[in-house]
Design a protein around this motif. Structure first.
Motif, short mmCIF file in Angstrom:
data_model
loop_
_atom_site.label_atom_id
_atom_site.label_comp_id
_atom_site.label_asym_id
_atom_site.label_seq_id
_atom_site.Cartn_x
_atom_site.Cartn_y
_atom_site.Cartn_z
N GLU A 28 0.80 -1.23 0.00
CA GLU A 28 0.00 0.00 0.00
C GLU A 28 0.84 1.28 0.00
N PRO A 29 1.94 1.35 0.77
CA PRO A 29 2.73 2.59 0.76
C PRO A 29 3.33 2.93 -0.61
N PHE A 30 3.38 1.95 -1.52
CA PHE A 30 3.95 2.19 -2.84
C PHE A 30 2.89 2.49 -3.90
N ASP A 31 1.64 2.58 -3.49
CA ASP A 31 0.60 2.98 -4.43
C ASP A 31 0.90 4.40 -4.90
N GLY A 32 1.13 4.58 -6.20
CA GLY A 32 1.51 5.87 -6.75
C GLY A 32 3.01 6.00 -7.00
N PHE A 33 3.79 4.96 -6.69
CA PHE A 33 5.24 4.98 -6.97
C PHE A 33 5.44 5.19 -8.47
N ARG A 34 6.25 6.16 -8.82
CA ARG A 34 6.35 6.57 -10.23
C ARG A 34 7.78 6.36 -10.74
N ILE A 35 7.87 5.75 -11.93
CA ILE A 35 9.15 5.37 -12.53
C ILE A 35 9.29 6.03 -13.90
N LEU A 36 10.44 6.64 -14.14
CA LEU A 36 10.82 7.05 -15.49
C LEU A 36 11.60 5.90 -16.09
N PHE A 37 11.06 5.28 -17.13
CA PHE A 37 11.67 4.10 -17.75
C PHE A 37 12.10 4.45 -19.17
N ILE A 38 13.41 4.30 -19.43
CA ILE A 38 13.96 4.59 -20.76
C ILE A 38 14.89 3.44 -21.14
N THR A 39 14.82 3.04 -22.39
CA THR A 39 15.70 1.98 -22.86
C THR A 39 16.19 2.30 -24.27
N ASP A 40 17.29 1.67 -24.65
CA ASP A 40 17.82 1.78 -26.02
C ASP A 40 18.06 3.23 -26.45
N ILE A 41 18.84 3.93 -25.68
CA ILE A 41 19.17 5.32 -26.02
C ILE A 41 20.15 5.36 -27.20
N HIS A 42 21.07 4.42 -27.23
CA HIS A 42 22.08 4.33 -28.30
C HIS A 42 22.86 5.64 -28.42
N ALA A 124 16.25 -3.05 -2.75
CA ALA A 124 15.05 -2.94 -1.95
C ALA A 124 14.67 -1.47 -1.79
N PHE A 125 13.44 -1.13 -2.19
CA PHE A 125 12.86 0.18 -1.88
C PHE A 125 11.96 -0.03 -0.67
N VAL A 126 12.18 0.74 0.38
CA VAL A 126 11.46 0.52 1.64
C VAL A 126 10.63 1.75 1.98
N ARG A 127 9.36 1.50 2.28
CA ARG A 127 8.46 2.54 2.75
C ARG A 127 7.59 1.96 3.86
N GLU A 128 7.59 2.61 5.01
CA GLU A 128 6.73 2.22 6.13
C GLU A 128 6.83 0.71 6.42
N ASP A 129 8.05 0.22 6.49
CA ASP A 129 8.32 -1.18 6.82
C ASP A 129 7.81 -2.16 5.77
N THR A 130 7.52 -1.67 4.55
CA THR A 130 7.18 -2.56 3.45
C THR A 130 8.23 -2.40 2.35
N THR A 131 8.33 -3.40 1.49
CA THR A 131 9.42 -3.43 0.51
C THR A 131 8.89 -3.68 -0.90
#
Length: 263
Positions: A28-42, A124-131
Motif C-alpha cells: 500500500e505505501p507504494f501505491d503511486g510509486f512513479r518510474i521514469l523508464f527509458i531503454t535503447d538510447i544508443h 530494496a525500496f522501503v516505505r513504512e516497513d514494506t518493501t
C-alpha cells in the motif's frame, strides 16, 4: 523523400508515454510509486528541457540497456546519465550494445555520476516497513548462445508474497527462464521492429519478436499458481544502424504503480 522525412521524424521523437500499471501484490505505501523508464538510447542525446520537468515528480529512473554504443561520444553519454541522476535515483542494466562500447568506461561513468548498475542484483525500496523489490538482469557478455545467470533470490520465505520488478534488456530472456518470479518485467531491445513495412510487417530472425515486439503483455510465472507477470516492452528512445523509424516511433515512459482496487 516524404517517407524518409517521416521516418526521421519518428526516429527523433521525444514522446513520453504515461500509464498506470496495477500490481496485485504492490504494498500500500507504494501505491503511486512513479518510474521514469527509458531503454535503447544508443547514440541519442536525451531532451534535457523535457525531462528536467520530471524532477521531483518521479521516484526512480530505470534504464533498460543499450545506453550507448560503439563509437558514440562518451561525453554525450555522460551528459545523459548526469541529467537522469539529477531527476531521481537511477538504476540501470547492460544491453548488448553496452558490451560493444568501452564497457569499463561506460560503467565508471554510470557509477561516477551516482547511478546504480545492477549486475544480477536486487535492490530494496522501503516505505513504512514494506518493501518493493527491483532485480536487474545483466546482459551476458559471452558470444554465441546467450546464457543468463539465475535470478538472485529474495530474502523472503515461501509463505510471503513479495512484489518484484525485473529489469532486463532483451525480453527473449523470458523464453529462456523456467519461471518468472516477478510481478512486472520491463524490457526493450526490440525497438518495436523499428521499421514496420506494409504487408511485410516485422521481419525479425527470432519468431519470439513477431509477437513480443512492443507494448504490454502477460507471461506465465511458471510457479504452479497459474499467475501471470505483466511485461512492458518499450520501443526505446534510439535506433539501431540507421536513424530511421516507421510505424514504431521513439518513446520513453512514466509508469505509475497502483494497487489492485479493493472490492
Amino acid at each position: 523523400m516524404i517517407a524518409a522525412g517521416l521516418m526521421i521524424v519518428q526516429a527523433y521523437g521525444k514522446e513520453i508515454i504515461a500509464e498506470e500499471i496495477v500490481l496485485d501484490s504492490l504494498p500500500e505505501p507504494f501505491d503511486g510509486f512513479r518510474i521514469l523508464f527509458i531503454t535503447d538510447i544508443h547514440r541519442r542525446r536525451l531532451p534535457s528541457a523535457k525531462l528536467s520537468l520530471l524532477k521531483g515528480r518521479v521516484d526512480a529512473v530505470f534504464l533498460g540497456g543499450d545506453l550507448t554504443e560503439k563509437d558514440s561520444p562518451l561525453e554525450r553519454f555522460a551528459d545523459n546519465i548526469a541529467l537522469l541522476v539529477s531527476i531521481a535515483p537511477l538504476y540501470a542494466v547492460h544491453g548488448n550494445h553496452d558490451h560493444k562500447a568501452n564497457t569499463p568506461v561506460v560503467d565508471n561513468i554510470i557509477r561516477g555520476r551516482g547511478g546504480h548498475l545492477l549486475l544480477d542484483e536486487n535492490v530494496a525500496f522501503v516505505r513504512e516497513d514494506t518493501t518493493l523489490w527491483l532485480t536487474g538482469v545483466d546482459y551476458p557478455r559471452s558470444s554465441g548462445k546467450i546464457s543468463y545467470a539465475p535470478l538472485p533470490p529474495l530474502p523472503f520465505s515461501e509463505s510471503e508474497n513479495p512484489c518484484r520488478i525485473i529489469l532486463v534488456h532483451d525480453p527473449l530472456w523470458l523464453s529462456q527462464s523456467g519461471s518468472v518470479p516477478g510481478d512486472l518485467v520491463l524490457a526493450g531491445h526490440t525497438h518495436g521492429g523499428q521499421i514496420i513495412l506494409p504487408f511485410i510487417g516485422r521481419r525479425h530472425v527470432e519468431a519470439f519478436y513477431r509477437t513480443y515486439d512492443a507494448g504490454m503483455f502477460q507471461w506465465p510465472k511458471g510457479d504452479g499458481t497459474k499467475a501471470f507477470a505483466k511485461v512492458l516492452i518499450s520501443r526505446g528512445f534510439g535506433t539501431s544502424h540507421l536513424p530511421l523509424r516507421w510505424r514504431s516511433p521513439a518513446q520513453m515512459h512514466v509508469l505509475t504503480l497502483r494497487r489492485e482496487p479493493s472490492s
